[in-house]
Scaffold this motif. Sequence first.
Motif, short mmCIF file in Angstrom:
data_model
loop_
_atom_site.label_atom_id
_atom_site.label_comp_id
_atom_site.label_asym_id
_atom_site.label_seq_id
_atom_site.Cartn_x
_atom_site.Cartn_y
_atom_site.Cartn_z
N TYR A 1 0.78 -1.30 -0.04
CA TYR A 1 -0.01 -0.05 0.04
C TYR A 1 0.73 1.27 0.05
O TYR A 1 0.79 2.17 -0.80
N VAL B 1 2.30 1.70 -3.33
CA VAL B 1 1.48 2.25 -4.31
C VAL B 1 1.13 3.74 -4.15
O VAL B 1 0.94 4.55 -4.76
N GLY C 1 2.07 6.53 -6.66
CA GLY C 1 0.93 6.73 -7.25
C GLY C 1 0.80 8.43 -6.89
O GLY C 1 0.38 9.36 -7.81
#
Length: 276
Positions: free
Chosen positions: A65, A68, A72
């Motif tokens: 997580y 990402v 991101g």
Amino acid sequence: MTGTPADLLDEMTRLRARTRADRHAYVPPLLLFGVLVLLAPLWSDGGPPRFGVAGVWFGSPLQLYWLVAVVGGFLATAGWYLLRGTRSGVRTPIRPYLAIGLVGVVAISFGFPVVESFAYRVERSPYAQPSFTIPVAGAALLALGGVLALRSRLGSRGARGAATAAAMVFGLVALAMLDLRFAPVRPYAPLVTIALGLIGLAWLERSKVLGVISGCFAAAALLANLYNMQHVFFHLGVFARYEGEATMAFTNTLVPGLVLLAGGGVAWCLERRARA
């Protein structure tokens, strides 16, 4: 009939403020990272890592997580700045910001799993003690500041590239010291990566508002790594002393996430007023 010098000066001041507001594009990144930080506890109660290489285990839900979220978030911010710059005609350089993100991703991808996989050994190692990590991190940060100051005076592209590479190495060393010191107990080093990115963005934007917000978030990120905020909620009677990993993650990420959301709201109001 032309206006008085005072009227012209006021008009120039308004135009300058409107230009700065058009250039600034940090409200969406603040809100995005605020949401991403607040969502992190949902993955803190997951299963064991998925695979191992040479005794290092990778792929726990929280590791994935954060990877990402950081990748991101930084890429989404860069894309937003490029889009905003194309529309407004005033573009903020984002390469240094992406360099900070790359260093943070390397630290999360490798340093985080290594420290977690050998947490018992790391805690007993003299290289994880404050007498080692703090001086090394401080020296790395000083060297980082010196390299960045020197880079602005360099003329050739090759020399600036070498300075950028050296700055990334020093930044990685500082984040590695943070991993060694805190990751075995509280896995919130990615918060510091996000804070460093926002501080770099504030410098690129020449924005005092973002600088204040980034400083407050950096303080909250360090607090999450230095102190278990669940104790505060326990003394307030909200939670028991320990109610699982998800609750602990929630209490430690709540303040940093709210700082970003509140900061994004304040910055939006100030920019709207500047454009009025």
